[in-house]
Design a protein around this motif. Structure first.
Motif, PDB file in Angstrom:
ATOM      1  N   SER A   1       0.860  -1.185   0.000  1.00  0.00           N
ATOM      2  CA  SER A   1       0.000   0.000   0.000  1.00  0.00           C
ATOM      3  C   SER A   1       0.889   1.226   0.000  1.00  0.00           C
ATOM      4  CB  SER A   1      -0.918   0.007   1.232  1.00  0.00           C
ATOM      5  OG  SER A   1      -1.710   1.163   1.251  1.00  0.00           O
ATOM      6  N   GLN A   2       0.808   2.009  -1.071  1.00  0.00           N
ATOM      7  CA  GLN A   2       1.684   3.158  -1.159  1.00  0.00           C
ATOM      8  C   GLN A   2       1.194   4.311  -0.290  1.00  0.00           C
ATOM      9  OE1 GLN A   2      -0.376   2.179  -3.635  1.00  0.00           O
ATOM     10  NE2 GLN A   2      -0.632   3.763  -5.207  1.00  0.00           N
ATOM     11  N   GLU A   3       2.076   5.219  -0.007  1.00  0.00           N
ATOM     12  CA  GLU A   3       1.774   6.348   0.873  1.00  0.00           C
ATOM     13  C   GLU A   3       0.696   7.247   0.264  1.00  0.00           C
ATOM     14  OE1 GLU A   3       4.377   9.623   3.435  1.00  0.00           O
ATOM     15  OE2 GLU A   3       5.192   8.759   1.608  1.00  0.00           O
ATOM     16  N   ASN A   4      -0.235   7.667   1.105  1.00  0.00           N
ATOM     17  CA  ASN A   4      -1.299   8.598   0.717  1.00  0.00           C
ATOM     18  C   ASN A   4      -2.196   8.081  -0.412  1.00  0.00           C
ATOM     19  OD1 ASN A   4      -0.327  10.551   2.574  1.00  0.00           O
ATOM     20  ND2 ASN A   4       1.208  11.217   1.078  1.00  0.00           N
ATOM     21  N   ASP A   5      -2.368   6.772  -0.487  1.00  0.00           N
ATOM     22  CA  ASP A   5      -3.231   6.221  -1.538  1.00  0.00           C
ATOM     23  C   ASP A   5      -4.684   6.074  -1.094  1.00  0.00           C
ATOM     24  OD1 ASP A   5      -3.061   4.129   0.205  1.00  0.00           O
ATOM     25  OD2 ASP A   5      -2.330   2.660  -1.240  1.00  0.00           O
ATOM     26  N   ARG A   6      -4.957   6.397   0.177  1.00  0.00           N
ATOM     27  CA  ARG A   6      -6.303   6.353   0.749  1.00  0.00           C
ATOM     28  C   ARG A   6      -6.871   4.936   0.794  1.00  0.00           C
ATOM     29  NH1 ARG A   6      -9.421  10.397   1.694  1.00  0.00           N
ATOM     30  NH2 ARG A   6     -11.305   9.449   0.789  1.00  0.00           N
ATOM     31  N   SER A   7      -6.024   3.942   0.672  1.00  0.00           N
ATOM     32  CA  SER A   7      -6.497   2.561   0.771  1.00  0.00           C
ATOM     33  C   SER A   7      -6.871   2.261   2.224  1.00  0.00           C
ATOM     34  CB  SER A   7      -5.392   1.597   0.321  1.00  0.00           C
ATOM     35  OG  SER A   7      -5.827   0.263   0.429  1.00  0.00           O
TER      36      SER A   7
ATOM     37  N   SER B   1       1.512   3.847 -13.314  1.00  0.00           N
ATOM     38  CA  SER B   1       2.146   3.310 -12.110  1.00  0.00           C
ATOM     39  C   SER B   1       1.268   3.628 -10.898  1.00  0.00           C
ATOM     40  CB  SER B   1       3.532   3.908 -11.922  1.00  0.00           C
ATOM     41  OG  SER B   1       3.442   5.240 -11.443  1.00  0.00           O
ATOM     42  N   ARG B   2       1.599   3.032  -9.761  1.00  0.00           N
ATOM     43  CA  ARG B   2       0.779   3.203  -8.559  1.00  0.00           C
ATOM     44  C   ARG B   2       0.851   4.630  -8.011  1.00  0.00           C
ATOM     45  NH1 ARG B   2       1.138  -1.116  -4.112  1.00  0.00           N
ATOM     46  NH2 ARG B   2      -1.116  -0.863  -4.132  1.00  0.00           N
ATOM     47  N   GLU B   3       1.858   5.381  -8.368  1.00  0.00           N
ATOM     48  CA  GLU B   3       1.997   6.763  -7.891  1.00  0.00           C
ATOM     49  C   GLU B   3       1.347   7.770  -8.834  1.00  0.00           C
ATOM     50  OE1 GLU B   3       3.118   8.286  -5.140  1.00  0.00           O
ATOM     51  OE2 GLU B   3       3.315   6.337  -4.195  1.00  0.00           O
ATOM     52  N   ASP B   4       0.896   7.300  -9.987  1.00  0.00           N
ATOM     53  CA  ASP B   4       0.266   8.199 -10.949  1.00  0.00           C
ATOM     54  C   ASP B   4      -1.173   8.506 -10.531  1.00  0.00           C
ATOM     55  OD1 ASP B   4       2.566   8.167 -12.449  1.00  0.00           O
ATOM     56  OD2 ASP B   4       1.863   6.613 -13.825  1.00  0.00           O
ATOM     57  N   TYR B   5      -1.661   9.648 -11.009  1.00  0.00           N
ATOM     58  CA  TYR B   5      -3.037  10.053 -10.731  1.00  0.00           C
ATOM     59  C   TYR B   5      -3.898   9.874 -11.974  1.00  0.00           C
ATOM     60  CZ  TYR B   5      -2.374  12.186  -6.126  1.00  0.00           C
ATOM     61  OH  TYR B   5      -2.149  12.394  -4.785  1.00  0.00           O
ATOM     62  N   VAL B   6      -5.149   9.485 -11.741  1.00  0.00           N
ATOM     63  CA  VAL B   6      -6.140   9.460 -12.812  1.00  0.00           C
ATOM     64  C   VAL B   6      -7.236  10.442 -12.427  1.00  0.00           C
ATOM     65  CG1 VAL B   6      -7.861   8.113 -14.054  1.00  0.00           C
ATOM     66  CG2 VAL B   6      -5.656   7.090 -13.473  1.00  0.00           C
ATOM     67  N   VAL B   7      -7.460  11.423 -13.290  1.00  0.00           N
ATOM     68  CA  VAL B   7      -8.468  12.449 -13.037  1.00  0.00           C
ATOM     69  C   VAL B   7      -9.792  12.019 -13.654  1.00  0.00           C
ATOM     70  CG1 VAL B   7      -9.134  14.851 -13.391  1.00  0.00           C
ATOM     71  CG2 VAL B   7      -6.719  14.259 -12.998  1.00  0.00           C
ATOM     72  N   SER B   8     -10.815  11.971 -12.827  1.00  0.00           N
ATOM     73  CA  SER B   8     -12.167  11.690 -13.295  1.00  0.00           C
ATOM     74  C   SER B   8     -13.118  12.161 -12.202  1.00  0.00           C
ATOM     75  CB  SER B   8     -12.349  10.198 -13.582  1.00  0.00           C
ATOM     76  OG  SER B   8     -13.552   9.976 -14.309  1.00  0.00           O
ATOM     77  N   TRP B   9     -14.424  12.006 -12.432  1.00  0.00           N
ATOM     78  CA  TRP B   9     -15.376  12.459 -11.435  1.00  0.00           C
ATOM     79  C   TRP B   9     -15.393  11.489 -10.264  1.00  0.00           C
ATOM     80  CZ3 TRP B   9     -16.480  16.932 -10.265  1.00  0.00           C
ATOM     81  CH2 TRP B   9     -17.612  17.280  -9.507  1.00  0.00           C
ATOM     82  N   TRP B  10     -15.878  11.956  -9.106  1.00  0.00           N
ATOM     83  CA  TRP B  10     -15.751  11.153  -7.892  1.00  0.00           C
ATOM     84  C   TRP B  10     -16.556   9.862  -7.946  1.00  0.00           C
ATOM     85  CZ3 TRP B  10     -19.939  10.050  -4.748  1.00  0.00           C
ATOM     86  CH2 TRP B  10     -21.043  10.906  -4.798  1.00  0.00           C
ATOM     87  N   ASP B  11     -17.568   9.791  -8.761  1.00  0.00           N
ATOM     88  CA  ASP B  11     -18.354   8.558  -8.900  1.00  0.00           C
ATOM     89  C   ASP B  11     -17.482   7.367  -9.297  1.00  0.00           C
ATOM     90  OD1 ASP B  11     -20.083  10.901  -9.214  1.00  0.00           O
ATOM     91  OD2 ASP B  11     -21.684   9.461  -9.599  1.00  0.00           O
ATOM     92  N   TYR B  12     -16.398   7.634 -10.015  1.00  0.00           N
ATOM     93  CA  TYR B  12     -15.572   6.561 -10.559  1.00  0.00           C
ATOM     94  C   TYR B  12     -14.258   6.375  -9.784  1.00  0.00           C
ATOM     95  CZ  TYR B  12     -18.669   8.502 -14.078  1.00  0.00           C
ATOM     96  OH  TYR B  12     -19.763   9.027 -14.707  1.00  0.00           O
ATOM     97  N   GLY B  13     -14.102   7.124  -8.685  1.00  0.00           N
ATOM     98  CA  GLY B  13     -12.841   7.092  -7.952  1.00  0.00           C
ATOM     99  C   GLY B  13     -12.494   5.731  -7.380  1.00  0.00           C
TER     100      GLY B  13
END
Length: 709
Positions: free
Chosen positions: A67-73, A441-453
């Motif tokens: 579990s990476q840092e700050n991933d909110r898992s 990668s696991r540190e990358d961000y994907v931008v989308s609406w919160w419904d799909y987070g």
């Protein structure tokens, strides 16, 4: 002894019957969609609740040990921990475990229902109540197969707590003191928001004691041990406190100190901030505002997400009654039966907290109806058994009980039969996310609406800016801005929001104590951007993004996930950034209209809602008003699944365009602002600036782009 044994056997039989019935009803969904491939992935049905992917992510990471840092898992959350345990010990796939967990765990609600009825010497009432409560609309809706969420135990645990409290008050046995305290500890572990219900139970027991049983020292022991279990501190501290209290209460020499121990527990409860979470929840669901205003700094205004959450809205009486009992007549009879039951057995007044929380749905939203289900199931069940008692023969007693039970079950069964909810994503959409996992990668961000987070994080194993638990107005604003503005400005905001999100994580970590002591404040990303770039007005900062600006250093890649299904909620997405953050005033809403049910009569297409599209005249007729269009665009996928566009410009001065997405059989009517938005350009038209974006994945279901800056 024989009577006790016979009663115990009958209790177990009734529990097994009700449990098997509950499980069978929850399997209907699976039978209905048997072999339906769009709902399946990796050989198993997918879950049908968005939030389930949050707990699934945590369980996945617990099992993998990564579990990476700050991933909110949520690796520290009960839902994930219990899931990981089941997935580890059971010989089934992870997907099978999360699919079936709600079926079996939620069906456990029948156990305390039957046991409570046994305490009232009315086991038949318990069976009828268990059958109804297990499949009533709202309880079924939130616990059917695939509805993998905390709701699978959110009623089971308070019902067990209610059972232990009732039996404690009725029997005055020490064993129920510790069972009640352990119930509270487990309930809090599973659902930290259980504060309000626990506190309400405490208040009712206090009321019951003072009015009907004030001289009974046992009740004060019960109140004290409950209060120790309810303290707003770590469970590992509360557990030994409960054990110590239980030990003291069993010792004769400490009986004279019971009142002092109770007083101490109350003082410690308030000293540890025990009432604060209750008040916070009330404010969130009842006293909700349209905007949220920051108290420090620029005092920016943000749109409140609660205004867009259906479960937090008011509901009509018929819906309210149906969700609790299956039919408004059954609901009314259930209320009458409950009043009669409480009159005959005053101990049932202890159910008022759950009933009250269920009735909060009339102002707080449909999610609360689930709490009233088992309580009012007792009401109708009591009426049925009381009518049966009036029958002259045993055969008629049984027949009347069966007949009336089937009558109250029928509308709930019909609801189950018709309730064919889809999975969160279909198989084709999940394939896209599965491919994205190999690209990002696991540190990358994907931008989308919160419904799909949550699904994004689970299937693609990436970070997101917003999700089902992180979607306040302040975090939604930048994401809404990204999706609804032109490409260059959106790209800048995407880089800014991601890098500021990471900077905020680091700031919080380095200043944890100072933040806790309120020596420093954590501002929203958009406010921090405004001040860092030398502005005192956020509107000025946003305007400055149209010119050249120095962006933060790139620390990771950013991807955009743009699903076709977002078209349905695009107007909601725009609301969060369509606001003057300095004064809270809403700007004029962009024009956006989707039509999937249209009719064509020669050159006139009726798009519905009074909108007519004249193909030959290239204009729209809205009521008596004729509006010229700027362009008509038709999109279609060729045999290689490449998007082709036919663009016909008719009036450069017009502000409205019409887009016909032929493969989707969908018309879009939109103004120039919406037409030029990132979502429309990249998802609908695949018109992207190749100096800013790179197309990574493209299917009719969703498009994924990588940010180059």
């Amino acid at each position: 002894m024989n009577n006790l044994t016979q009663e115990t056997k009958l209790t177990l039989v009734y529990i097994l019957i009700a449990f098997a019935f509950s499980v069978a009803m929850r399997m209907i969904w699976m039978y209905q969609f048997d072999g339906y491939e769009p709902f399946m992935f990796n050989g198993q049905f997918m879950i049908n609740t968005n939030d389930g992917y949050f707990w699934a992510e945590g369980a996945r990471d617990i099992l993998s040990g990564i579990s990476q840092e700050n991933d909110r898992s949520p690796i520290a959350n009960a839902g994930s921990q219990l899931t990981a345990f089941f997935a580890y010990v059971l010989p089934f796939s992870f997907e099978t475990v999360i699919l079936f967990m709600p079926v079996f765990l939620s069906s456990l609600v029948v156990v305390p229902i039957v046991l409570i009825a046994r305490g009232l010497d009315n086991l038949e009432m318990g069976l009828v109540a268990a059958l109804l409560a297990s499949i009533a609309w709202s309880y079924y809706n939130r616990t059917l197969i695939g509805y993998y969420d905390t709701d699978m135990l959110n009623i089971v645990l308070p019902m067990f707590l209610l059972w232990s409290i009732i039996w404690a008050v009725k029997t005055n046995k020490d064993i129920y003191l510790i069972i009640t305290a352990l119930d509270i500890l487990v309930y809090r572990w599973w659902y930290p928001q259980s504060y309000a219900l626990e506190f309400s139970f405490f208040g009712l027991i206090l009321f019951y004691t003072l009015v009907w049983d004030r001289k009974n020292l046992y009740n004060y022991k019960l109140l004290a041990i409950m209060m120790f279990a309810m303290l707003n501190i770590d469970g590992f501290i509360r557990f030994p406190l409960v054990l110590v209290a239980h030990y003291l209460f069993k010792q004769e020499r400490y009986q004279k100190y019971i009142y002092y121990i109770l007083a101490l527990s109350v003082v410690v409860f308030f000293a540890t901030g025990g009432f604060e979470p209750i008040w916070d929840k009330l404010k969130a669901y009842i006293f909700k505002d349209a905007v949220v205003v920051g108290e420090e700094g620029l005092k920016l205004h943000f749109y409140s997400v609660m205004q867009t959450v259906r479960e937090a809205g008011q509901i009509p009486f018929e819906t309210f009654a149906n969700r609790i009992s299956g039919h408004r007549i059954i609901f009314i009879l259930s209320v009458v039966g409950y009043i009669y039951l409480a009159y005959r057995h005053k101990i049932m007044l202890l159910t008022i907290p759950m009933l009250g929380l269920g009735f909060l749905a009339s102002v707080g939203g449909l999610r609360f109806t689930i709490y009233a289900v088992p309580v009012l199931a007792f009401g109708i069940a009591f009426l049925i058994t009381e009518i049966a008692r009036l029958m002259p023969t045993k055969k008629l007693k049984v027949l009347s009980t069966v007949a009336f039970t089937l009558m109250v079950l029928y509308p709930n069964y019909k609801h189950i039969e018709a309730y064919k909810v889809p999975t969160v994503f279909n198989a084709e959409e999940v394939k896209i996310l599965d491919k994205l996992k190999t690209v990002a990668s696991r540190e990358d961000y994907v931008v989308s609406w919160w419904d799909y987070g949550y699904p994004l994080r689970y299937y693609s194993d990436v970070k997101t800016l917003v999700d089902g638990g992180k979607h306040s107005g302040s975090v939604n604003f930048p994401v809404s801005f990204i999706l609804t503005n032109p490409q260059e400005i959106s790209a800048k905001m995407a880089r800014l929001d991601v890098e500021y999100t990471e900077k905020t994580f680091k700031f919080i970590e380095e200043n944890e104590e100072r933040i806790k002591n309120k020596e420093v404040n954590v501002f929203s990303n958009i406010e921090q951007m405004t001040t860092d770039y030398g502005f005192k007005d956020t509107n000025d900062f946003l305007l400055s993004m149209q010119s050249d600006m120095k962006l933060p250093n790139k620390t990771r890649d950013i991807y955009l996930y743009l699903p076709f299904r977002m078209l349905e909620i695009y107007p909601t997405v725009t609301i969060f950034s369509n606001m003057n953050l300095m004064n809270g005033e809403m700007k004029q809403a962009p024009q956006f209209f989707v039509s999937k049910n249209f009719k064509q009569n020669q050159n006139i297409i009726d798009l519905g809602r009074g909108v007519l599209f004249d193909l030959q005249g290239q204009s729209l007729n809205i009521g008596n008003k004729k509006i010229p269009i700027k362009r008509f665009v038709k999109t279609a996928y060729d045999k290689d699944m490449k998007l082709q566009k036919d663009v016909s410009v008719s009036n450069f001065m017009a502000n409205i365009s019409v887009v016909y997405m032929s493969n989707y059989n969908t018309f879009l009517v939109l103004d120039e602002q919406t037409y030029n938005s990132l979502y429309i350009q990249l998802m609908v038209l695949e018109e992207f600036d190749k100096t800013i974006f790179e197309q990574v994945l493209a299917t009719p279901h969703a498009k994924v782009y990588k940010l180059k800056i």
